[in-house]
Design an enzyme around this catalytic site. Structure first.
Site, PDB file in Angstrom:
ATOM      1  N   ASP A 127       0.482  -0.471  -5.915  1.00 35.71           N
ATOM      2  CA  ASP A 127      -0.549  -1.485  -6.149  1.00 35.71           C
ATOM      3  C   ASP A 127      -0.923  -1.548  -7.624  1.00 35.71           C
ATOM      4  O   ASP A 127      -1.094  -0.504  -8.276  1.00 35.71           O
ATOM      5  CB  ASP A 127      -1.816  -1.142  -5.365  1.00 35.71           C
ATOM      6  CG  ASP A 127      -1.820  -1.719  -3.970  1.00 35.71           C
ATOM      7  OD1 ASP A 127      -0.983  -2.584  -3.665  1.00 35.71           O
ATOM      8  OD2 ASP A 127      -2.671  -1.294  -3.161  1.00 35.71           O
ATOM      9  N   GLU A 157      -3.416  -9.254   5.550  1.00 37.28           N
ATOM     10  CA  GLU A 157      -4.436  -8.307   6.017  1.00 37.28           C
ATOM     11  C   GLU A 157      -5.618  -9.031   6.641  1.00 37.28           C
ATOM     12  O   GLU A 157      -6.162  -9.976   6.046  1.00 37.28           O
ATOM     13  CB  GLU A 157      -4.924  -7.423   4.859  1.00 37.28           C
ATOM     14  CG  GLU A 157      -5.948  -6.392   5.291  1.00 37.28           C
ATOM     15  CD  GLU A 157      -6.242  -5.337   4.231  1.00 37.28           C
ATOM     16  OE1 GLU A 157      -7.061  -4.439   4.495  1.00 37.28           O
ATOM     17  OE2 GLU A 157      -5.642  -5.407   3.140  1.00 37.28           O
TER      18      GLU A 157
END
Length: 274
Positions: A92, A191
């Site tokens: 990330d 998500e």
């Protein structure tokens, strides 16, 4: 999918993920933040190992991912790389390392690949500005995974809730997914997205979608390792399945150690050098 080359495993590539989607083979992804857990998940056959900025909560004890720094990510990703022989390692990009300018994003993503040995980076959002950043990184040879739906770095704006409800919001998310694909992203995490919308997104783009709280219609699934192993007992969202209760076992083991030390049962003769 065969991953053997000679006597050792062949690393999963971004091309492999696209081929897995074409064949209808589901992609298994998990987070890892240190060497030993990375070795464990990789040996178990996980396709994608994600060094997520979720380390802020599950490793560093922070309330959100926002305080996580690039140096934090690089530190943990270097350890994970040492434990991963097969899986595609994705890291990330933390808050404000790619949103300020495309030049910053390129410099920071380049650091991640150079200093960790990772194969790709992940960033959040699907706006035209983010898509331009994705195109810049891909143009420089840096594979990029996108992230739509609930994006933790925007938690103070969106709150923690399902995203894409209603036709207008759903169409925006589908447009973002197409935009990320056109910019060159090789995959997209979805998500906290309604299952029907996640399925539509998966059918809309040719690149793989990897869901977390997005139902079974995605091309793969990802969970935070500590959550699915039961190491984070206070976190129990609807989408989470605990595949083990490592936290309970660890607590019992530590308690037994303390008791054994206190009552003189450890160490015994069998643990003592002559």
């Amino acid at each position: 999918m065969s991953t053997q080359r000679g006597n050792g495993p062949r690393r999963v590539t971004v091309a492999d993920l696209r081929e897995m989607k074409r064949r209808g083979e589901k992609i298994a992804a998990l987070t890892a933040y240190d060497y030993l857990f990375a070795r464990l998940v990789d040996a178990a056959g996980v396709d994608v190992v994600l060094v997520g900025d979720s380390l802020g909560q599950v490793v560093l004890g922070l309330d959100t991912t926002i305080p996580v720094t690039l140096d934090d990510m690089i530190h943990h990703a270097r350890a994970v790389r040492r434990g991963v022989e097969r899986g595609l390692l994705v890291v990330d990009l933390p808050f404000l390392t790619y949103q300020v300018s495309r030049q910053d994003a390129l410099r920071n993503a380049g650091r991640v690949l150079q200093e960790t040995g990772a194969s790709a980076v992940k960033l959040e959002g699907g706006s035209p500005e983010i898509a331009e950043t994705v195109a810049t990184l891909v143009g420089a040879g840096i594979p990029v995974m996108g992230h739509l739906g609930f994006t933790p770095q925007s938690v103070h704006v969106t709150g923690v809730r399902v995203q894409g409800k209603g036709e207008e919001a759903a169409e925006r998310m589908l447009a973002d997914a197409r935009r990320l694909e056109a910019a060159g992203a090789f995959s997209i995490v979805l998500e906290l997205v309604p299952g029907a919308l996640a399925r539509r997104a998966s059918e809309t783009v040719d690149i793989p979608t990897i869901g977390i709280g997005a139902g079974a219609g995605c091309d793969g699934q990802v969970l935070v390792l500590h959550d699915m192993l039961g190491l984070n007992p206070g976190f129990a969202p609807r989408f989470l399945r605990r595949f083990a209760e490592v936290g309970q076992a660890a607590s019992a083991g530590v308690g037994d150690f303390v008791k054994s030390v206190k009552d003189g049962g450890y160490p015994g003769a069998e643990h003592t050098f002559e």
